[in-house]
Write an enzyme that holds these catalytic residues in place. Structure first.
Site, PDB file in Angstrom:
ATOM      1  N   HIS A 145     -15.863  25.886 -54.172  1.00 48.73           N
ATOM      2  CA  HIS A 145     -14.536  26.052 -53.548  1.00 48.73           C
ATOM      3  C   HIS A 145     -13.994  27.463 -53.715  1.00 48.73           C
ATOM      4  O   HIS A 145     -12.805  27.694 -53.543  1.00 48.73           O
ATOM      5  CB  HIS A 145     -13.552  25.024 -54.132  1.00 48.73           C
ATOM      6  CG  HIS A 145     -13.904  23.614 -53.788  1.00 48.73           C
ATOM      7  ND1 HIS A 145     -13.355  22.523 -54.418  1.00 48.73           N
ATOM      8  CD2 HIS A 145     -14.786  23.110 -52.877  1.00 48.73           C
ATOM      9  CE1 HIS A 145     -13.867  21.412 -53.896  1.00 48.73           C
ATOM     10  NE2 HIS A 145     -14.738  21.746 -52.974  1.00 48.73           N
TER      11      HIS A 145
ATOM     12  N   CYS B 172      -8.847  47.316 -42.053  1.00 50.66           N
ATOM     13  CA  CYS B 172      -7.584  46.792 -42.584  1.00 50.66           C
ATOM     14  C   CYS B 172      -7.401  47.273 -44.020  1.00 50.66           C
ATOM     15  O   CYS B 172      -8.354  47.314 -44.798  1.00 50.66           O
ATOM     16  CB  CYS B 172      -7.599  45.270 -42.579  1.00 50.66           C
ATOM     17  SG  CYS B 172      -7.531  44.551 -40.948  1.00 50.66           S
TER      18      CYS B 172
ATOM     19  N   GLY C  34     -15.280  15.583 -65.327  1.00 46.47           N
ATOM     20  CA  GLY C  34     -13.899  15.975 -65.049  1.00 46.47           C
ATOM     21  C   GLY C  34     -13.535  16.069 -63.588  1.00 46.47           C
ATOM     22  O   GLY C  34     -12.787  16.969 -63.181  1.00 46.47           O
ATOM     23  N   THR C  35     -14.069  15.138 -62.781  1.00 41.85           N
ATOM     24  CA  THR C  35     -13.657  15.130 -61.382  1.00 41.85           C
ATOM     25  C   THR C  35     -13.301  13.708 -60.963  1.00 41.85           C
ATOM     26  O   THR C  35     -13.927  12.744 -61.387  1.00 41.85           O
ATOM     27  CB  THR C  35     -14.748  15.705 -60.446  1.00 41.85           C
ATOM     28  OG1 THR C  35     -14.267  15.710 -59.085  1.00 41.85           O
ATOM     29  CG2 THR C  35     -16.041  14.910 -60.523  1.00 41.85           C
TER      30      THR C  35
HETATM   31  N1  APR Z   1     -12.138  15.966 -69.672  1.00 43.97           N
HETATM   32  C1  APR Z   1     -12.771  15.348 -68.645  1.00 43.97           C
HETATM   33  N2  APR Z   1     -12.122  14.873 -67.541  1.00 43.97           N
HETATM   34  C2  APR Z   1     -10.778  15.012 -67.520  1.00 43.97           C
HETATM   35  C3  APR Z   1     -10.041  15.622 -68.560  1.00 43.97           C
HETATM   36  C4  APR Z   1     -10.783  16.112 -69.671  1.00 43.97           C
HETATM   37  N3  APR Z   1     -10.156  16.700 -70.709  1.00 43.97           N
HETATM   38  N4  APR Z   1      -8.709  15.606 -68.225  1.00 43.97           N
HETATM   39  C5  APR Z   1      -8.626  15.015 -67.003  1.00 43.97           C
HETATM   40  N5  APR Z   1      -9.857  14.646 -66.589  1.00 43.97           N
HETATM   41  C6  APR Z   1     -10.243  14.008 -65.329  1.00 43.97           C
HETATM   42  C7  APR Z   1      -9.203  13.103 -64.707  1.00 43.97           C
HETATM   43  O1  APR Z   1      -9.334  11.781 -65.213  1.00 43.97           O
HETATM   44  C8  APR Z   1      -9.566  13.184 -63.224  1.00 43.97           C
HETATM   45  O2  APR Z   1     -10.516  12.171 -62.902  1.00 43.97           O
HETATM   46  O3  APR Z   1     -10.416  15.055 -64.405  1.00 43.97           O
HETATM   47  C9  APR Z   1     -10.249  14.547 -63.088  1.00 43.97           C
HETATM   48  C10 APR Z   1      -9.441  15.539 -62.292  1.00 43.97           C
HETATM   49  O4  APR Z   1      -9.411  15.080 -60.967  1.00 43.97           O
HETATM   50  P1  APR Z   1      -8.662  15.952 -59.848  1.00 43.97           P
HETATM   51  O5  APR Z   1      -7.338  16.381 -60.399  1.00 43.97           O
HETATM   52  O6  APR Z   1      -8.731  15.170 -58.582  1.00 43.97           O
HETATM   53  O7  APR Z   1      -9.544  17.286 -59.709  1.00 43.97           O
HETATM   54  P2  APR Z   1     -10.905  17.438 -58.924  1.00 43.97           P
HETATM   55  O8  APR Z   1     -11.699  16.184 -58.973  1.00 43.97           O
HETATM   56  O9  APR Z   1     -11.546  18.658 -59.435  1.00 43.97           O
HETATM   57  O10 APR Z   1     -10.397  17.704 -57.420  1.00 43.97           O
HETATM   58  C11 APR Z   1     -11.402  18.029 -56.493  1.00 43.97           C
HETATM   59  O11 APR Z   1      -9.718  18.539 -54.865  1.00 43.97           O
HETATM   60  O12 APR Z   1      -7.671  19.470 -54.478  1.00 43.97           O
HETATM   61  C12 APR Z   1      -9.015  19.659 -54.304  1.00 43.97           C
HETATM   62  O13 APR Z   1     -10.158  21.713 -54.166  1.00 43.97           O
HETATM   63  C13 APR Z   1      -9.466  20.877 -55.052  1.00 43.97           C
HETATM   64  O14 APR Z   1     -11.510  21.248 -56.295  1.00 43.97           O
HETATM   65  C14 APR Z   1     -10.420  20.339 -56.109  1.00 43.97           C
HETATM   66  C15 APR Z   1     -10.876  19.032 -55.519  1.00 43.97           C
END
Ligand code: APR
Length: 252
Positions: free
Chosen positions: A123, A145, A198-199
């Protein structure tokens, strides 16, 4: 069907894996103090609708508002540092060259700052700027530019042709960088083990990499203290935080 697993079990799988891929999301950086997008109590999206800010249309409609949001995120991120999870991944790569590939959705640059090599940033990077449009060419022969006369606090604009700088991140509806995505697909297809760290698994095509790995015969392990949309594609769930789990998993 997946099951809750433990560090010791995943360590055995890691030891036996020839090729490891790691897909990280905002939770990877949560313990560095970077807010996640969707965690209700702290998530940035809790205050905004993504469509309001992270799209080209939103930027063209209100460049100042979107630019201000990214400027506030850059300000918040400028002093954050990699956490023990980022460091564990980088140190593992140094001890086992070529064996572990980091694929990240994060734009904070913390994997690279920790020393990870070959990080596939799907990203982009929030600290990069790119031109919104191709140059209109109103600069005379060979001119390009430039924002040398940009007004502080305003979205940087080319004084000659009005082109705007925008954050070098992938916005909703935009294509991911083709080379990074192709390399990530290849890593997912060829790995023996995929750690999904962590996603929420809410955003594609990044989330699809877990399905690609599963279909390619890899073991898929989700590392997340909370349930995620990728739990269903995992063989095992490690209910843990990244900064604690990764050093324990990756220690030799
Ligand atoms: N360790 C592991 N996981 C964690 C922790 C931690 N300390 N703290 C939070 N989490 C988890 C949450 O439970 C959640 O499932 O991290 C995840 C974060 O999810 P999102 O906030 O949705 O982030 P992400 O999955 O990276 O979003 C994907 O969405 O908005 C777009 O481009 C943006 O790259 C991003 C994409």
């Amino acid at each position: 069907m997946n099951s809750i697993t433990d560090i010791a079990t995943v360590r055995v799988w890691l030891r036996d894996a020839r090729a490891i891929a790691v897909l990280t999301g905002a939770g990877m950086s949560a313990e560095s103090g970077v807010p996640t997008f969707r965690d209700a109590q702290t998530g940035l999206w809790a205050k905004f609708r993504p469509e309001e800010l992270a799209t080209e249309a939103a930027f063209r409609a209100d460049p100042q508002r979107v630019w201000d949001w990214y400027a506030s995120r850059r300000e918040m991120m400028k002093d954050v540092r990699p956490n023990a999870g980022h460091v564990a991944l980088a140190e593992y790569q140094q001890r086992h060259p070529g064996r572990l590939t980091v694929i990240t959705q994060n734009v904070d640059g913390l994997h690279q700052a920790a020393g990870s090599v070959g990080t596939l940033s799907l990203h982009g990077n929030i600290f990069d700027d790119i031109w919104l449009d191709p140059c209109a060419g109103a600069h005379g022969f060979g001119g390009v530019c430039d924002v040398s006369r940009a007004q502080p606090g305003r979205p940087p604009t080319c004084a000659d042709c009005g082109n705007l700088l925008r954050p070098g991140v992938v916005w909703f509806g935009e294509m991911l960088p083709a080379a990074a995505l192709a390399a990530a697909e290849d890593a997912a297809q060829t790995c023996d083990l995929l750690l999904v760290v962590g996603t929420s698994g809410a955003v594609w095509p990044a989330a699809g990499l877990a399905h690609t790995a599963r279909q390619g015969g890899a073991r898929v392990v989700v590392v997340n203290p909370e349930p995620s949309e990728l739990d269903g594609v995992a063989h095992a769930l490690l209910r843990a935080r990244a900064a604690a789990a990764l050093p324990a998993l990756l220690a030799d």
